[in-house]
Design a protein around this motif. Structure first.
Motif, PDB file in Angstrom:
ATOM      1  N   SER A   1       0.826  -1.224   0.000  1.00  0.00           N
ATOM      2  CA  SER A   1       0.000   0.000   0.000  1.00  0.00           C
ATOM      3  C   SER A   1       0.852   1.262   0.000  1.00  0.00           C
ATOM      4  O   SER A   1       0.485   2.280   0.605  1.00  0.00           O
ATOM      5  CB  SER A   1      -0.938   0.002   1.215  1.00  0.00           C
ATOM      6  OG  SER A   1      -1.736  -1.169   1.252  1.00  0.00           O
ATOM      7  N   GLY A   2       1.988   1.205  -0.671  1.00  0.00           N
ATOM      8  CA  GLY A   2       2.854   2.380  -0.797  1.00  0.00           C
ATOM      9  C   GLY A   2       3.811   2.568   0.352  1.00  0.00           C
ATOM     10  O   GLY A   2       4.693   3.442   0.286  1.00  0.00           O
TER      11      GLY A   2
ATOM     12  N   GLY B   1       5.065   5.965   2.012  1.00  0.00           N
ATOM     13  CA  GLY B   1       3.723   6.340   1.551  1.00  0.00           C
ATOM     14  C   GLY B   1       2.637   5.523   2.231  1.00  0.00           C
ATOM     15  O   GLY B   1       2.898   4.600   3.009  1.00  0.00           O
ATOM     16  N   CYS B   2       1.396   5.855   1.905  1.00  0.00           N
ATOM     17  CA  CYS B   2       0.230   5.146   2.434  1.00  0.00           C
ATOM     18  C   CYS B   2      -0.944   5.415   1.507  1.00  0.00           C
ATOM     19  O   CYS B   2      -1.468   6.541   1.463  1.00  0.00           O
ATOM     20  CB  CYS B   2      -0.087   5.614   3.855  1.00  0.00           C
ATOM     21  SG  CYS B   2      -1.544   4.818   4.582  1.00  0.00           S
ATOM     22  N   ASP B   3      -1.349   4.405   0.763  1.00  0.00           N
ATOM     23  CA  ASP B   3      -2.450   4.573  -0.192  1.00  0.00           C
ATOM     24  C   ASP B   3      -3.030   3.196  -0.496  1.00  0.00           C
ATOM     25  O   ASP B   3      -2.326   2.321  -0.998  1.00  0.00           O
ATOM     26  CB  ASP B   3      -1.952   5.248  -1.458  1.00  0.00           C
ATOM     27  CG  ASP B   3      -3.074   5.590  -2.424  1.00  0.00           C
ATOM     28  OD1 ASP B   3      -4.245   5.264  -2.140  1.00  0.00           O
ATOM     29  OD2 ASP B   3      -2.764   6.168  -3.490  1.00  0.00           O
ATOM     30  N   SER B   4      -4.275   3.016  -0.222  1.00  0.00           N
ATOM     31  CA  SER B   4      -4.930   1.723  -0.471  1.00  0.00           C
ATOM     32  C   SER B   4      -5.116   1.469  -1.957  1.00  0.00           C
ATOM     33  O   SER B   4      -5.247   0.327  -2.381  1.00  0.00           O
ATOM     34  CB  SER B   4      -6.281   1.660   0.236  1.00  0.00           C
ATOM     35  OG  SER B   4      -7.206   2.568  -0.367  1.00  0.00           O
ATOM     36  N   GLY B   5      -5.176   2.554  -2.736  1.00  0.00           N
ATOM     37  CA  GLY B   5      -5.426   2.409  -4.166  1.00  0.00           C
ATOM     38  C   GLY B   5      -6.802   1.847  -4.441  1.00  0.00           C
ATOM     39  O   GLY B   5      -7.028   1.266  -5.498  1.00  0.00           O
TER      40      GLY B   5
ATOM     41  N   THR C   1      -5.102  -4.462   2.261  1.00  0.00           N
ATOM     42  CA  THR C   1      -3.986  -3.529   2.336  1.00  0.00           C
ATOM     43  C   THR C   1      -2.873  -4.105   3.199  1.00  0.00           C
ATOM     44  O   THR C   1      -2.963  -5.217   3.725  1.00  0.00           O
ATOM     45  CB  THR C   1      -4.435  -2.185   2.932  1.00  0.00           C
ATOM     46  OG1 THR C   1      -4.783  -2.391   4.312  1.00  0.00           O
ATOM     47  CG2 THR C   1      -5.618  -1.610   2.162  1.00  0.00           C
TER      48      THR C   1
ATOM     49  N   CYS D   1      -5.833   6.549   5.294  1.00  0.00           N
ATOM     50  CA  CYS D   1      -5.252   6.354   3.957  1.00  0.00           C
ATOM     51  C   CYS D   1      -5.336   4.911   3.484  1.00  0.00           C
ATOM     52  O   CYS D   1      -5.090   4.640   2.295  1.00  0.00           O
ATOM     53  CB  CYS D   1      -3.807   6.838   3.937  1.00  0.00           C
ATOM     54  SG  CYS D   1      -2.741   6.060   5.169  1.00  0.00           S
TER      55      CYS D   1
END
Length: 254
Positions: A180-181, A202-206, A211, A251
């Motif tokens: 997840s970044g 980073g932190c992004d589930s997309g 995650t 996030c």
């Protein structure tokens, strides 16, 4: 004159010694052979035993010294090598005693099994996503894979192993790390049974429902010291900082 000759002849017959009788097949007066009645080695006639060299005689067959078929040694010692009951081969245990420990072929002790941790190490599991199960809608989509880590700070070492990702072989079997970044973790804090940890990078589930939080939660809660996880984003925030429920940063929401 005739009377005198008759008297003289009669006296001659009575005065001469009788000659010895001729012995059987041996000439005059020959002693009987050994083993017959009265013989010197017969021991009292024919029942006295056969002459030397026949059944039972010294050096003969049937049990004499050095003969064939003799009895085993009287002291109960082992039979000669090569016969039934011979001593065990070299290296085997004897008399009920344990044999030497197995070796590795170079004279040292045998190596421990492959799944045993090295000296000072511990076996742990790290959990990744089994993509085949996830795509099939299987709720048990996390797959644990073994890792060997140092025993000091085991939970931290397990987190490092998690972020190191699966091996090439594991990837070939559809095992994937969804980070997840995030590039790692920091600010590890364990209070009681509540672990607080912050994602680095980073932190992004997309938009994904699965995650890094799922994999991280399952990896650290295998340890009995951890019952609750508060996962912070790179900004240091989480959705439920208090309480006994697991929490993730915003996030990581789909």
């Amino acid at each position: 004159m005739r009377r005198m000759l008759a008297i003289t002849f009669a006296l001659g017959l009575t005065g001469c010694p009788t000659p010895p009788e001729e012995g059987p097949a041996g000439g005059p007066g020959a002693p009987p052979p050994g083993g017959q009645a009265g013989g010197p080695s017969g021991g009292g006639g024919a029942a006295g035993g056969p002459p030397n060299g026949q059944n039972g005689g010294p050096g003969g067959q049937g049990g004499g010294p050095g003969g064939q078929g003799g009895p085993p040694p009287a002291d109960g010692g082992p039979p000669p090598a090569g016969e039934d009951g011979a001593p065990p081969p070299e290296g085997g245990a004897a008399n009920g005693e344990a044999g030497p420990p197995p070796t590795d072929g170079a004279g040292g002790a045998a190596a421990p099994p492959n799944n045993a941790p090295p000296a000072g190490g511990a076996n742990v599991m790290v959990f990744y996503v089994d993509t085949a199960r996830l795509e099939a809608g299987d709720g048990q989509f996390l797959a644990g894979v073994p890792r060997e880590v140092a025993t000091d700070k085991v939970i931290r070492n397990a987190l490092d192993a998690l972020f190191a990702g699966p091996s090439e072989d594991e990837k070939g079997r559809g095992i994937e790390f969804m980070n997840s970044g995030a590039s790692g973790w920091e600010n590890f804090q364990l209070e009681g049974t509540v672990l607080t940890i912050q994602l680095a990078g980073g932190c992004d589930s997309g938009g994904a429902s699965v995650t890094v939080a799922d994999q991280l939660f399952r990896t650290v809660t295998q340890f009995r010291e951890v019952e609750t996880v508060k996962l912070l984003g790179p900004d240091g925030k989480t959705q439920q900082p208090d309480g006994t429920e697991n929490s993730r940063p915003a996030c990581l929401e789909p």
